[in-house]
Design an enzyme around this catalytic site. Structure first.
Site, PDB file in Angstrom:
ATOM      1  N   ASP A  20      -1.491  13.627  -3.184  1.00  0.00           N
ATOM      2  CA  ASP A  20      -0.817  14.347  -1.912  1.00  0.00           C
ATOM      3  C   ASP A  20      -1.464  14.424  -0.463  1.00  0.00           C
ATOM      4  O   ASP A  20      -1.027  14.364   0.638  1.00  0.00           O
ATOM      5  CB  ASP A  20      -0.737  15.840  -2.202  1.00  0.00           C
ATOM      6  CG  ASP A  20       0.945  16.065  -3.005  1.00  0.00           C
ATOM      7  OD1 ASP A  20       1.839  15.002  -3.078  1.00  0.00           O
ATOM      8  OD2 ASP A  20       1.158  17.170  -3.321  1.00  0.00           O
ATOM      9  N   HIS A  71      -3.200   5.516  -0.857  1.00  0.00           N
ATOM     10  CA  HIS A  71      -4.480   5.182  -1.804  1.00  0.00           C
ATOM     11  C   HIS A  71      -4.414   3.711  -1.952  1.00  0.00           C
ATOM     12  O   HIS A  71      -3.439   3.168  -2.593  1.00  0.00           O
ATOM     13  CB  HIS A  71      -4.159   6.077  -2.877  1.00  0.00           C
ATOM     14  CG  HIS A  71      -4.725   7.726  -2.590  1.00  0.00           C
ATOM     15  ND1 HIS A  71      -5.754   7.979  -2.203  1.00  0.00           N
ATOM     16  CD2 HIS A  71      -3.724   8.482  -2.802  1.00  0.00           C
ATOM     17  CE1 HIS A  71      -5.710   9.275  -2.144  1.00  0.00           C
ATOM     18  NE2 HIS A  71      -4.641   9.718  -2.459  1.00  0.00           N
ATOM     19  N   GLY A  97       5.049   7.306  -0.867  1.00  0.00           N
ATOM     20  CA  GLY A  97       3.888   6.959   0.294  1.00  0.00           C
ATOM     21  C   GLY A  97       2.629   7.365   0.030  1.00  0.00           C
ATOM     22  O   GLY A  97       1.806   7.547   0.834  1.00  0.00           O
ATOM     23  N   LYS A  98       2.466   7.533  -1.135  1.00  0.00           N
ATOM     24  CA  LYS A  98       0.995   8.015  -1.680  1.00  0.00           C
ATOM     25  C   LYS A  98       0.168   7.006  -2.194  1.00  0.00           C
ATOM     26  O   LYS A  98      -0.932   6.997  -2.043  1.00  0.00           O
ATOM     27  CB  LYS A  98       1.226   9.165  -2.825  1.00  0.00           C
ATOM     28  CG  LYS A  98       2.054  10.355  -2.242  1.00  0.00           C
ATOM     29  CD  LYS A  98       2.313  11.402  -3.191  1.00  0.00           C
ATOM     30  CE  LYS A  98       3.029  12.609  -2.760  1.00  0.00           C
ATOM     31  NZ  LYS A  98       3.497  13.428  -3.747  1.00  0.00           N
ATOM     32  N   VAL A  99       0.734   6.034  -3.310  1.00  0.00           N
ATOM     33  CA  VAL A  99      -0.122   5.021  -3.670  1.00  0.00           C
ATOM     34  C   VAL A  99       0.416   3.617  -3.234  1.00  0.00           C
ATOM     35  O   VAL A  99       1.486   3.381  -3.625  1.00  0.00           O
ATOM     36  CB  VAL A  99      -0.204   5.207  -5.220  1.00  0.00           C
ATOM     37  CG1 VAL A  99      -0.837   3.909  -6.056  1.00  0.00           C
ATOM     38  CG2 VAL A  99      -0.775   6.569  -5.623  1.00  0.00           C
TER      39      VAL A  99
END
Lengths: 350, 350, 350, 350
Positions: free
Chosen positions: B258, B273, B301-303
């Site tokens: 997050d 990430h 949109g995190k990894v």
């Protein structure tokens, strides 16, 4: 080509257990085998909790349950006085239930999206995916920001997550609930406390980080997770007979089980949780807490052995049957409302 | 008849990845199928993280990993500069690692105990069970109480869990580490921050509840989980290229993912990430976060999609192979230590 | 765009346990927890089987193991006299091992193919997919047809699958083995019987159907699965001490366990299987045989309780560790070869 | 102390889908998420099969389904013309359904027996355990012996399992069915063929081994599994549009899927299975057939992509909902009975 309009078209509909009398179906499962028999026995235990006049019932929620169509099930469990407290992951309470109460919806994602092949496109379109379900990321940002506004409006001091979530219920009271039902709002009206022990690990975290960042060195709202634990333990001390209805494992399961030990540490000998039911697909063999048996919990002095039952099923199948059974058996009609939030105010607020 | 002496006899021994050069074995798995191939690819990604001079590496831990014999693996990952921050459940860090650092041990439970048939006896004997592993409950109470003492010794104010765990490392420095290795202590010495977002959901919670109860209305230590989130987000902002090495799912997985969004909310556009590896046995089909694919995380949109790999395995089998591979490939030898705790002090303490 | 050339490029490479001395690694897992400890104990039991001079060892195979890179592991287990009989699903023996012995290969499929989004394209290209592995369908048809030729060449009468598979080994002897190793061929040379109780449920079935269809009302080769059962039971009667090394569950697990009861029905009191190890990811809670515990099998009088161990792991990770351990411990060096095919010829052929 | 009387007290009761109109419940699941949505879609596909006048429906059964209380569900599916052929493991058909038709029952085992701690005692008492369900081993031996008697009464020659199971139905017709319903008998009366491709891997195997042993070198009954495959393929050729309703995976799933390819090998171009539903808890990540997706099957040219759905659930929960839905929607009322056994007699017997 994927478009926002095409993707965000069919909203998730929440199942209504009042409309389906599953009692005969669950009864027919009692002398079958495997999950059917376990489910019937778990339904019996859950029903027994509501018939036990001394028992306070704690509902534990982990996993994406609200976005999956179980919102009304849990909101009705609060409304019909089948539950006295909730311990949950943040996503269920903030990102999903409060989010829908602000007027937003979750959407049915087409089957092919599960493949993961379209996630880059979804990101471009500001659409978030939970397995087979879609969320408008822009709306989620509004939810984050609403939490920030609530934090901004509060007196700066440490809050339990319960206190903060109560303030979210108050916000809905003031600004209107834009959904046909809401756990946060129903709990607010019925003084049912909701605890989210990892409260910053969800949409609330984004709002709180924004709040704290804006405040800089000035006094600010903080979230004291120890206070959550203290409050829930107080409830156990004041209402020693308790039952757990757990969906998924994770932090909520552990947290609610632990209050037996915490009461002991505070010098109060309280009984183990008398009743315990857990619905999960987690596998016991990885030794993790989510999948640990309720028997194992009894070695820790947390859960009694007489009335415990694991049900091995994905939640969307088992939970409507279990709570629907309890509803249609009707024992909740005679239950005294506990209104535990009122008991906690001296602890939490004064 | 079960006795404490009979039960608490064979201590868990922690595997030492420095002693096993698994590089040829993992290399031989690269062109096999199923978990073997996935594991080899995950090892490649994990190794690539350590070779990328810009990448900050976040280790996420959920499940009973330390009691299972993986303590030295993670402590060595810190010692050899293969990790820059840790996000964990409380049990791993407090009940298990700090507990062992106080001189206590976990014990091998005989096979029959897994049946759950002896849990009532275990409770009588003050022995707690984690699947196949045993703990002396009386020693755990000493661990709880040590946390209370640390809380009592601190200036009353809101702390991030990271700050509190750093104080636990300092306690070990002062009072001596009574174990051959410790994640908390190794992290303390190397200025590696450890975050436990649900900090009251473990032995620490018991100590903190006792502390807060004793303080009554007087000023007290509180644990601000929002501050944790704020601090970890700051690290992402200051070191935009990041990799996640995740064991299990739960809160640590979600929390660490997050921060990309949190940075955005604070007005900093940071990349997703860049690298992500997860070892888990959770099943994707229940839609829960623990089992959600890293592709799904990219819709949020995190990894990033280029270097992500799930490994479907119980952790005790896969983690020594994965981190052993990274160790023996040796890219950590040239890595600059990030010492992120030093960066956070102005944020966290000043 | 997908092309056959692009897809069928990187062949699966089979891991070679002689090259990896995993003994220290497995020994280090013995006092850990969860799957690591179980694996070490299973390795001990597997090793103990080879040291017991009276014990006949039956290897049971279910799941796509050969295509996954475990062919050399099992072929070497035969070659080094670590196994006396094999019970398998047809796919492992015919579609995968015999297929490779005909000179064909399995191929590494790129990660995206697992999504299922390209299966229609694969079908157009005559490429079959097993999760992450690819097969040239046209080559598989040659394999089917080779089985038909073998059937055509045999005297028309009922055969056990063992007899037919021995004929397949003879075919390889005559026509040459076009692979560096083969279970079918190694078993042929060492007189190790291979049983496939559902023999028509694989590539062999296609060949046999073609054979029977061509023969019409004329005499034809038939496959008598009762004869398989009779033969394996004879081996148990002649060699009463037995151990099972099972990978996956399904028909092979059930079939091999059942011979204890079958011997009893034929009037021979034989001991239960003395040793039993199973590697599986199947979950016990669906009540199916594949996941049923070996303790449960002892209620049926099939498996002794003293030396049984389930290992919860996907096979590609656990099997090289388990059989590699047995190999490097070296007890097989002193084992007498049983050459059970020679014992069965009077039963099977004369 | 455990006694036979105490243990064999509460018989398993079979759920009756005609008594539970689950249509509204399943409809309410359609716009939820996860297994609920998948189940509703699978119910739609299953219902669509019965409405398609060209579609022949093949029911595939693996796992201990009959002992678990699903006997009446499948027997009624035959009775109400919702199924045209069955492919099953032997245990369901012989050890469980035929066993009950001989007047025997399965029994509810108390919860503690699942621990495995009592299996040695159960063995002493001649009681077999399937997870949470108990069987009288002495009665099972009578079932084995009845199969032997049937084999003894038949003309010695190779039989398909279908032919043999038809003879078992005839036996029930002659000797009387001592149970309120039976799949074998219902199928016999309705000319619905039942195939058990691994026929010796069950109680039937014991009877057949005894038969063959007694016959010695004299002519005997043999079971030709290739004939099974040939017969089922003939049905596909004669009735090209087909749907699969699969419970569990294993040999029945593979066998039924393969007939598309077998028809092709016999020179008949037939369409892939047009509809396919599978209920399973198997995990796709071990690459085994039981858990392989129906999309993967389409790469093999076996299952069409338009109407396929996996349902991730233990069978006792999902199957009554799925087949109950089909029953109460009523499309079976207009279906023409296929009576495929009559089509097979020239192939199988003459």
């Amino acid at each position: 080509m994927l478009t926002r309009e095409g993707l965000l078209k069919t909203p998730i509909r929440h199942i209504d257990f009042t409309q389906h009398n599953v009692v005969p179906l669950v009864d027919a499962m009692r002398d079958m085998a495997f999950s059917a028999r376990d489910l019937a026995r778990a339904a019996d235990i859950a029903e027994r909790m509501t018939r036990d006049p001394e028992c306070g019932i704690i509902l534990c929620l982990a996993g994406s349950l609200i976005s999956a169509g179980l919102k009304k099930v849990f909101a009705d469990a609060v409304r019909f006085n089948m539950v006295d407290a909730i311990v949950s992951t943040g996503a269920n309470i903030v990102d999903q239930d409060f989010f829908e109460a602000l007027g937003f919806r979750h959407y049915v994602g087409e089957e092919k999206l599960r493949s993961g092949m379209f996630d880059a496109e979804l990101r471009e379109l500001h659409i978030d995916r939970i397995y087979d379900t879609l969320i408008d990321e822009d709306q989620l940002r509004i939810c984050d920001d609403t939490v920030r506004q609530i934090a901004d409006s509060l007196e700066p001091r440490p809050y339990s997550s319960r206190e903060f979530i109560r303030a979210m219920g108050e916000y809905l009271q003031t600004h209107g609930v834009k959904s046909d039902c809401s756990i946060v709002y129903e709990a607010y009206k019925n003084d049912v406390p909701i605890f989210v022990p990892a409260f910053s690990d969800c949409s609330a975290g984004f709002g709180l980080v924004a709040h704290q960042h804006a405040r800089g060195d000035a006094p600010k709202v903080t979230i004291d997770s120890a206070k959550d634990f203290y409050e829930l333990t107080q409830l156990k001390i004041q209402n020693p007979v308790t039952g757990l209805f757990m969906v998924g494992g994770g932090v909520p399961k552990n947290f609610a089980q632990d209050i037996v030990v915490a009461a002991d540490i505070l010098g109060h000998e309280v009984p183990m949780h008398k009743y315990a039911v857990q619905v999960t697909v987690a596998d016991v063999r990885d030794g993790a807490l989510s999948s640990s048996t309720l028997k194992e919990a009894s070695s820790w002095g947390k859960v009694d052995l007489a009335y415990e039952q694991m049900v091995y099923s994905e939640a969307t199948l088992a939970v409507p049957l279990l709570l629907g059974y309890v509803y249609h058996k009707g024992a909740w009609k005679g239950r005294a409302a506990r209104r535990w939030n009122r008991k906690l105010e001296p602890v939490g607020v004064a």
